[in-house]
Write a protein that holds these residues in place. Structure first.
Motif, PDB file in Angstrom:
ATOM      1  N   ASP A  13       0.900  -1.192   0.132  1.00 54.72           N
ATOM      2  CA  ASP A  13      -0.092   0.090   0.095  1.00 54.72           C
ATOM      3  C   ASP A  13       0.857   1.363   0.020  1.00 54.72           C
ATOM      4  O   ASP A  13       0.547   2.135  -0.803  1.00 54.72           O
ATOM      5  CB  ASP A  13      -0.798   0.143   1.255  1.00 54.72           C
ATOM      6  CG  ASP A  13      -2.181  -0.954   0.974  1.00 54.72           C
ATOM      7  OD1 ASP A  13      -2.429  -1.200  -0.247  1.00 54.72           O
ATOM      8  OD2 ASP A  13      -2.540  -1.515   2.044  1.00 54.72           O
ATOM      9  N   LYS A  16       1.831   1.820  -3.458  1.00 56.72           N
ATOM     10  CA  LYS A  16       0.783   2.222  -4.257  1.00 56.72           C
ATOM     11  C   LYS A  16       0.799   3.810  -4.073  1.00 56.72           C
ATOM     12  O   LYS A  16       0.319   4.557  -5.073  1.00 56.72           O
ATOM     13  CB  LYS A  16      -0.346   1.597  -3.822  1.00 56.72           C
ATOM     14  CG  LYS A  16      -0.521   0.080  -4.251  1.00 56.72           C
ATOM     15  CD  LYS A  16      -2.017  -0.330  -3.936  1.00 56.72           C
ATOM     16  CE  LYS A  16      -2.079  -2.103  -4.139  1.00 56.72           C
ATOM     17  NZ  LYS A  16      -3.398  -2.540  -3.630  1.00 56.72           N
ATOM     18  N   HIS A  17       0.846   4.106  -2.724  1.00 55.26           N
ATOM     19  CA  HIS A  17       0.842   5.758  -2.570  1.00 55.26           C
ATOM     20  C   HIS A  17       1.832   6.305  -3.307  1.00 55.26           C
ATOM     21  O   HIS A  17       1.822   7.428  -3.859  1.00 55.26           O
ATOM     22  CB  HIS A  17       0.799   5.831  -1.001  1.00 55.26           C
ATOM     23  CG  HIS A  17       0.838   6.984  -0.688  1.00 55.26           C
ATOM     24  ND1 HIS A  17      -0.345   8.168  -0.592  1.00 55.26           N
ATOM     25  CD2 HIS A  17       1.918   8.001  -0.231  1.00 55.26           C
ATOM     26  CE1 HIS A  17       0.073   9.080  -0.078  1.00 55.26           C
ATOM     27  NE2 HIS A  17       1.411   9.234  -0.015  1.00 55.26           N
ATOM     28  N   LEU A  19       3.531   5.634  -6.011  1.00 54.94           N
ATOM     29  CA  LEU A  19       3.296   5.411  -7.297  1.00 54.94           C
ATOM     30  C   LEU A  19       2.163   6.387  -7.865  1.00 54.94           C
ATOM     31  O   LEU A  19       2.465   7.272  -8.746  1.00 54.94           O
ATOM     32  CB  LEU A  19       2.673   4.158  -7.646  1.00 54.94           C
ATOM     33  CG  LEU A  19       2.247   3.726  -9.195  1.00 54.94           C
ATOM     34  CD1 LEU A  19       3.787   4.076  -9.952  1.00 54.94           C
ATOM     35  CD2 LEU A  19       1.977   2.489  -9.421  1.00 54.94           C
ATOM     36  N   GLN A  20       1.447   6.658  -6.814  1.00 56.10           N
ATOM     37  CA  GLN A  20       0.204   7.804  -7.435  1.00 56.10           C
ATOM     38  C   GLN A  20       0.696   9.241  -7.189  1.00 56.10           C
ATOM     39  O   GLN A  20       0.505  10.069  -8.021  1.00 56.10           O
ATOM     40  CB  GLN A  20      -1.069   7.656  -6.223  1.00 56.10           C
ATOM     41  CG  GLN A  20      -2.146   8.567  -6.422  1.00 56.10           C
ATOM     42  CD  GLN A  20      -2.744   7.988  -7.932  1.00 56.10           C
ATOM     43  OE1 GLN A  20      -2.952   6.572  -7.940  1.00 56.10           O
ATOM     44  NE2 GLN A  20      -3.337   9.037  -8.622  1.00 56.10           N
ATOM     45  N   GLN A  40      -0.738   1.219 -14.687  1.00 53.66           N
ATOM     46  CA  GLN A  40      -0.634   1.207 -13.077  1.00 53.66           C
ATOM     47  C   GLN A  40      -0.727  -0.241 -12.521  1.00 53.66           C
ATOM     48  O   GLN A  40      -0.188  -0.628 -11.569  1.00 53.66           O
ATOM     49  CB  GLN A  40      -1.662   2.256 -12.531  1.00 53.66           C
ATOM     50  CG  GLN A  40      -0.982   3.817 -12.430  1.00 53.66           C
ATOM     51  CD  GLN A  40      -1.840   4.677 -11.535  1.00 53.66           C
ATOM     52  OE1 GLN A  40      -3.161   4.808 -12.105  1.00 53.66           O
ATOM     53  NE2 GLN A  40      -1.329   5.436 -10.527  1.00 53.66           N
ATOM     54  N   VAL A  44       1.499  -2.541 -10.462  1.00 48.13           N
ATOM     55  CA  VAL A  44       1.073  -3.117  -8.875  1.00 48.13           C
ATOM     56  C   VAL A  44       1.092  -4.472  -8.754  1.00 48.13           C
ATOM     57  O   VAL A  44       1.606  -5.435  -8.085  1.00 48.13           O
ATOM     58  CB  VAL A  44      -0.369  -2.347  -8.499  1.00 48.13           C
ATOM     59  CG1 VAL A  44      -1.051  -3.179  -7.140  1.00 48.13           C
ATOM     60  CG2 VAL A  44      -0.080  -1.076  -8.265  1.00 48.13           C
ATOM     61  N   SER A  48       3.251  -7.056  -6.463  1.00 47.13           N
ATOM     62  CA  SER A  48       2.637  -7.891  -5.521  1.00 47.13           C
ATOM     63  C   SER A  48       3.023  -9.205  -5.979  1.00 47.13           C
ATOM     64  O   SER A  48       3.097 -10.043  -5.145  1.00 47.13           O
ATOM     65  CB  SER A  48       0.922  -7.726  -5.686  1.00 47.13           C
ATOM     66  OG  SER A  48       0.462  -6.414  -5.543  1.00 47.13           O
ATOM     67  N   THR A  65       9.948   1.537 -12.585  1.00 48.53           N
ATOM     68  CA  THR A  65       8.640   1.966 -13.160  1.00 48.53           C
ATOM     69  C   THR A  65       8.496   2.962 -14.474  1.00 48.53           C
ATOM     70  O   THR A  65       7.783   2.577 -15.316  1.00 48.53           O
ATOM     71  CB  THR A  65       7.686   2.315 -12.071  1.00 48.53           C
ATOM     72  OG1 THR A  65       7.870   1.372 -10.836  1.00 48.53           O
ATOM     73  CG2 THR A  65       6.275   2.560 -12.328  1.00 48.53           C
TER      74      THR A  65
END
Length: 344
Positions: A13, A16-17, A19-20, A40, A44, A48, A65
């Motif tokens: 998580d 993900k944050h 990456l955002q 995206q 992820v 994962s 990425t």
């Protein structure tokens, strides 16, 4: 990193944050035919499926990425185009974007200059013939049953005009590529449990062949992604410890000293940068070769300066070849790439 309730986010998580937060920058790199939301989701999913990536430095994970976005290759493992992998680096685990052989060939086709391209590995029990000259010829018939060890790899391409060509890499060149891999060295040293050179040698041989052949394939203004993939591979190969560059000699150099004198001179410069280092009697060929490789970074725009440097270091490079052939091979891979860049 915590959520609004103060509970720490899980590693995935947290990624993900991050990456955002980086989305505005990365989104600009994603090719138009791929939606950013789909990209995206692929990233992820890749992270994962490989939790070891979350142990890599956050900066390297975001950089890999961005590299994947720029190439526009799929991270779906079933398509075998590209991976983001944790690799062993001098300062710990790093994430790297690694195009596969299939991904590199896909990018070659997308240039518009290559109508068809394929690569194969050759085993010792296969029937394999290569002829050069005015008419090039390649014949490969895989042996039934036990094919034995891999001895060669090759890539064949057909230009949009219908011209066919190929490039072959032999066992020596394959081993050179393998020995240049930081991941393989870490695997041999027991620092990591797996490496593609151990789990899928055929894939790595095909990739080595495609990389070797890329120097001779026709290119166009639409070849940016393919060029970037080759550049990315070279950057990965060249990632070494930071070593100060050797200062070039003056434009009117004195008569060239003997190779042993050049080695002692270069060693002295290394020691001058590290005054507290205890110098052993045995030459540190690894540091010397890396230092020469680092020096090549200053020849981006001047072929004449590069040519002068090659003449000035001829003897010392020959000495490295005699005493540390593996490091000599790595050094000359960078030199070959630098020379090729002036011809593109």
């Amino acid at each position: 990193m915590s959520n609004v309730k103060g509970t720490a986010l899980s590693p995935i998580d947290n990624f993900k944050h991050e990456l955002q937060l980086a989305a505005p920058m990365i989104q600009k790199m994603v090719p138009a035919h791929i939606s950013f939301e789909k990209f995206q989701a692929m990233v992820v999913m890749a992270v994962s499926n490989n939790p070891k990536l979350l142990e890599c430095t956050p900066a390297s994970l975001l950089r890999s990425t961005a590299d994947a976005a720029e190439l526009g290759l799929s991270l779906n493992p079933n398509l075998k185009e590209c991976d983001i992998l944790p690799v062993w680096g001098p300062h710990g685990s790093l994430a790297q974007c690694r195009p596969r052989a299939g991904g590199l060939m896909k990018l070659a086709r997308q240039t518009g200059e290559i109508a068809d391209i394929y690569a194969h590995e050759v085993h010792e029990n296969d029937m394999f013939e290569v002829e050069y000259g005015l008419e090039k010829k390649l014949i490969h018939k895989p042996a039934p049953g036990n094919r034995g060890e891999i001895t060669h790899g090759y890539v064949v391409w057909v230009s949009k005009e219908g011209n066919k060509s190929f490039e072959v890499v032999d066992k020596k060149r394959i081993d050179r590529a393998k020995s240049a891999s930081e991941g393989y060295k870490a695997f041999k040293a027991g620092k990591i449990k797996s490496t593609p050179w151990a789990t899928d040698e055929g894939e790595m041989v095909r990739k080595t062949a495609v990389r070797a052949g890329s120097k001779y394939m026709p290119m166009s203004s639409e070849s940016d992604a393919f060029r970037r993939a080759m550049q990315l591979e070279n950057e990965i190969d060249a990632e070494v410890h930071d070593i100060p560059a050797i200062t070039l000699a003056s434009s009117n150099p004195e008569p060239r000293p003997s190779s042993s004198a050049q080695v002692r001179s270069l060693e002295a410069k290394l020691v001058a940068k590290e005054p507290e280092t205890v110098v052993e009697e045995v030459t540190d060929w690894e540091a010397l070769a890396k230092k020469l490789r680092k020096d090549l970074s200053q020849f981006d725009s001047s072929f004449d300066t590069l040519n002068q440097w090659l003449q000035e270091t001829e003897d010392v490079r020959a000495t490295i070849k005699d005493n540390a052939p593996d490091w000599h091979a790595k050094l000359h891979k960078v030199i070959d790439d630098r020379l090729t860049s002036f011809l593109v």
